[in-house]
Design an enzyme around this catalytic site. Structure first.
Site, PDB file in Angstrom:
ATOM      1  N   THR A 364       0.838  -1.206   0.000  1.00 28.26           N
ATOM      2  CA  THR A 364       0.000   0.000   0.000  1.00 28.26           C
ATOM      3  C   THR A 364       0.876   1.259   0.000  1.00 28.26           C
ATOM      4  OG1 THR A 364      -1.675  -1.297   1.175  1.00 28.26           O
ATOM      5  CG2 THR A 364      -1.983   1.058   1.223  1.00 28.26           C
ATOM      6  N   ASN A 384      -2.939  -4.134  -2.518  1.00 29.08           N
ATOM      7  CA  ASN A 384      -2.827  -5.149  -1.466  1.00 29.08           C
ATOM      8  C   ASN A 384      -1.408  -5.667  -1.331  1.00 29.08           C
ATOM      9  OD1 ASN A 384      -3.789  -6.478   0.738  1.00 29.08           O
ATOM     10  ND2 ASN A 384      -4.387  -8.298  -0.380  1.00 29.08           N
ATOM     11  N   GLY A 456      -1.100  -2.455   6.079  1.00 25.33           N
ATOM     12  CA  GLY A 456      -2.088  -3.492   6.377  1.00 25.33           C
ATOM     13  C   GLY A 456      -2.870  -3.161   7.636  1.00 25.33           C
TER      14      GLY A 456
HETATM   15  N1  GLY Z   1      -5.159  -3.913   1.284  1.00 27.15           N
HETATM   16  C1  GLY Z   1      -4.912  -3.226   2.465  1.00 27.15           C
HETATM   17  C2  GLY Z   1      -6.096  -2.570   3.051  1.00 27.15           C
HETATM   18  O1  GLY Z   1      -6.974  -2.178   2.334  1.00 27.15           O
HETATM   19  O2  GLY Z   1      -6.190  -2.427   4.238  1.00 27.15           O
END
Ligand code: GLY
Length: 553
Positions: A364, A384, A456
């Site tokens: 991210t 992601n 994350g």
């Molecule tokens: N893919 C990381 C989030 O949306 O939290």
């Protein structure tokens, strides 16, 4: 005369309000070229929203492991002229042919890696639609102008840094499985060496089509057709209908108040704003400034534990499930949670009802923008996992996300990061997966903060720690440098960076019943701006853990 003199004196000492204009603009992003792309647009007469388009597109090119045209994100906007605030939800959607059991085998067990690698892992991207929406509804410049730096970077190529090579090494096998991803991101099938120049001519072409035709250039026409064909040939389930039906949604941000500070943050389908406000509401019942550091950390950890329990139980896409937003962000509810906190003892997570997992990632990206009119953007974007699904759709240069892994593939089973999800976040056609992205504004009479970070499930606690630091009067350099710690309900451990706790705090907290897991690497890449209203000055900082650039001009 005397009255006028006193009045003038009083005014001189009153803080400016956010309705005044800042003396400078600022941009903080995870890559110097993305920050530069934003300033190019500001200097050409664009506003913060145009700059956000430019930075979004540039990051897609220069930091392909973090975000991209094949991904999604949340753009939190503040328009200075009327104070209007909104969140652009450009989160990926599950394809219409998606099924809640699509990642399970006939015995109901999760098929490893199916929601992580390859096109079946990819939701329908939102970034191209969000860029067009930003330009059409909030910007001053045409997309052609805002996308020009990104197109140049993709055409001419950019040198890659250590983070790129580390992420490519981490995703090497998956990248090798996609002919196009391997040809673009690797060097003869291996992690590129230090002199590697990343050239992406097909991505440049796709960006040019978007620049000419707007979002239709991506979701329809030749590019749309190639995307669907490429995905389906490699085992994915996208259709043209999926692409044509994709829509950016404007959502009301989540609001909260903590001892004189207004919090504006991401709404569902992100859990970020809700969990941040729940944690701050719990903590508002303590005089944190008067507490010893170790006592304060105990309360912060307990607040984290409770907010993450609720995240797992209640949060998901509010277009599909009823999210009890008012309850979760109410002070009364937080008072109840606070009442369950023992001042000296950790509450074992097993004693709080619920059953969930969450994932701490290191993917991210985030950027923050302030323009000289006071318009603001706080945007967190993602594909992601690093390099997303590690699959590039042939002929488009578009690297796909693997955001489908943010759903609970099997409610109560942990995903790749050990996060457990609940029924609220089960897969359904057209649904958006629950996110932890937490683009945030904080505002009090001292200043306005614009901040966020990748990372994350740890994103929300990083923003919490930075918010508390802002409220203590510290500056962006301090927010981004803070040593980080995190609790996410399950696993029942305080995860932390080296030196987040000194030895004596660690021992006291262990005696109180907390368990610890020291991480072997740092995490997060916060990008932050402060408009100091008291002194009317602007500061910005980029996380020293990353390779970003924060500039004030
Ligand atoms: N893919 C990381 C989030 O949306 O939290």
């Amino acid at each position: 005369m005397r009255i006028w003199f006193l009045l003038a004196l009083l005014l001189a000492f009153l803080p400016l309000s956010a309705s005044e204009k800042p003396p400078s603009a600022a941009i903080a992003s995870a890559h110097p070229l993305a920050t530069q792309a934003g300033f190019d647009v500001l200097e050409a007469g664009g506003n913060a929203f145009d700059a956000a388009v430019a930075v979004t597109a540039a990051l897609a090119v220069v930091e392909p492991y973090g975000s991209g045209l094949g991904g999604g994100g949340f753009w939190l906007l503040h328009r200075a002229s009327d104070g209007f605030e909104t969140m652009l939800d450009g989160r990926e959607r599950a394809p219409l042919a998606a099924d809640r059991n699509m990642y399970l085998d006939e015995k109901g067990q999760i098929i490893k890696n199916l929601s992580l690698n390859g096109p079946l892992a990819a939701g329908i991207p939102g970034v191209p639609a969000a860029m067009a929406h930003l330009a059409d509804h909030y910007g001053k410049l045409p997309l052609k102008q805002s996308l020009s730096s990104a197109i140049r970077y993709a055409d001419q190529g950019v040198a890659v840094g250590d983070s790129y090579r580390r992420m490519a090494a981490f995703r090497l096998n998956a990248l090798r499985d996609s002919t196009d991803a391997s040809a673009i991101f690797l060097q003869r099938g291996a992690v590129p060496d230090e002199n590697f120049v990343l050239k992406q001519p097909e991505l440049a072409k796709t960006l040019k089509v978007i620049a000419d035709q707007g979002e239709k250039g991506f979701y329809q026409g030749i590019v749309g057709k190639k995307l669907v064909e490429g995905v389906r040939q490699a085992g994915g389930i996208w259709t043209l209908d999926d692409l044509q039906k994709y829509q950016v949604i404007e959502r009301k941000p989540v609001y909260g108040y903590y001892k004189g500070t207004k919090i504006v943050s991401a709404a569902p389908p992100s859990s970020g704003g809700v969990a941040l406000v729940t944690m701050l509401n719990i903590l508002s019942g303590y005089d944190l400034d008067a507490l010893e550091a170790v006592q304060k950390k105990h309360f912060v950890i307990e607040a984290m534990r409770r907010a993450y329990r609720d995240r797992a139980l209640y949060l998901g896409d509010s277009d599909f499930i009823d999210v009890p937003l008012e309850q979760l962000t109410s002070r009364l509810y937080a008072a109840g949670l606070r009442a369950s906190i023992h001042p000296e003892k950790a509450t074992p997570s097993s004693m709080l009802s619920g059953n969930v997992y969450e994932n701490p990632g290191f993917h991210t990206t985030h950027f923050s923008v302030l323009d000289k009119d006071g318009n603001r953007v706080s945007a967190t974007l993602s594909i992601n996992y690093p390099f997303g699904a590690a699959f590039v759709v042939p002929g488009t240069g578009v690297l796909l996300n693997d955001e489908m892994d943010d759903f609970s593939a099997k409610p109560s089973e942990p995903n790749i990061y050990g996060l457990v999800g609940g029924e609220a976040n089960a897969i359904a056609p057209g649904k958006r997966p629950l996110s932890s992205m937490t683009p945030t504004f904080l505002e009090n009479d001292q200043g306005v903060a614009i901040l966020g970070t990748p990372g994350g499930s740890r994103i929300i606690t990083m923003v919490l720690l930075a918010a508390l630091d802002f409220m203590e009067g510290n500056r962006p350099e301090s927010w981004v440098e803070l040593k980080r710690y995190h609790h996410q309900y399950l696993p029942d451990k305080v995860q932390h960076e080296v030196d987040a706790f000194n030895q004596s705090s660690l021992e006291s907290l262990k005696l109180a019943g907390h368990s610890f897991k020291q991480l072997n690497r740092t995490y997060g890449n916060m990008q932050a701006i402060l408009w100091d209203l008291k002194n009317n000055q602007v500061e910005a900082a980029s996380d020293p853990r990353g390779e970003g650039l924060a500039e004030v001009r």
